[in-house]
Design an enzyme around this catalytic site. Structure first.
Site, PDB file in Angstrom:
ATOM      1  N   TYR A  19     -48.014 -23.768 -27.894  1.00  0.00           N
ATOM      2  CA  TYR A  19     -49.234 -24.018 -27.121  1.00  0.00           C
ATOM      3  C   TYR A  19     -49.012 -25.133 -26.105  1.00  0.00           C
ATOM      4  O   TYR A  19     -49.315 -24.989 -24.921  1.00  0.00           O
ATOM      5  CB  TYR A  19     -50.394 -24.383 -28.059  1.00  0.00           C
ATOM      6  N   LYS A  23     -48.880 -24.730 -22.022  1.00  0.00           N
ATOM      7  CA  LYS A  23     -49.863 -25.508 -21.261  1.00  0.00           C
ATOM      8  C   LYS A  23     -49.154 -26.325 -20.182  1.00  0.00           C
ATOM      9  O   LYS A  23     -49.561 -26.335 -19.014  1.00  0.00           O
ATOM     10  CB  LYS A  23     -50.639 -26.423 -22.212  1.00  0.00           C
TER      11      LYS A  23
END
Length: 133
Positions: A19, A23
């Site tokens: 994640y 990002k």
């Protein structure tokens, strides 16, 4: 509160998860002319949120374990929208942060919405282990 992230050598991304990595890659791909607004613990009246989930669980269970060692800044969606519109009107770009004032744990947030104290406090690590079962 709206604050701008200023790039320095001390603030290089070091993602620890998929994640986080994706990002960071997305922010780089957007380029330095993009407007990126980071926030935390977003909630609103019209959508599922932590408070509604906690109230439903409190009604349906005799005992409820609440994580007490994770903190964040709950952010009201309409306030975030106003902050973003303000940045857009000013022609802002770069990475900005917006959250409402104050911090709270999941436990703190649940305690605000019940007269019965929640006594089964758990750590986030225990919560993750229970979730995997």
């Amino acid at each position: 509160m709206v604050a701008r992230s200023l790039p320095t050598g001390l603030h290089r991304p070091n993602p620890l998860s998929v994640y986080g990595r994706t990002k960071a890659e997305g922010e780089v791909a957007a380029g330095n002319k993009a407007l990126i607004v980071r926030t935390s613990w977003l909630y609103s009246a019209g959508h599922p949120n932590f408070v509604r989930t906690m109230l439903d669980l409190m009604r349906s269970r005799e005992e409820l374990g609440i994580v007490a060692d994770q903190v964040g800044a709950p952010t009201w969606a309409p306030g975030l929208a106003r902050a973003i519109w303000g940045l857009v009107r000013e022609g802002a770009h770069g990475i900005w942060h917006h959250s409402d004032a104050g911090i709270a744990s999941w436990y703190d947030r649940s305690e605000e919405h019940t007269s019965d104290p929640v006594t089964n406090l758990i750590s986030y690590a225990v919560f993750c282990l229970k979730k995997k079962k």
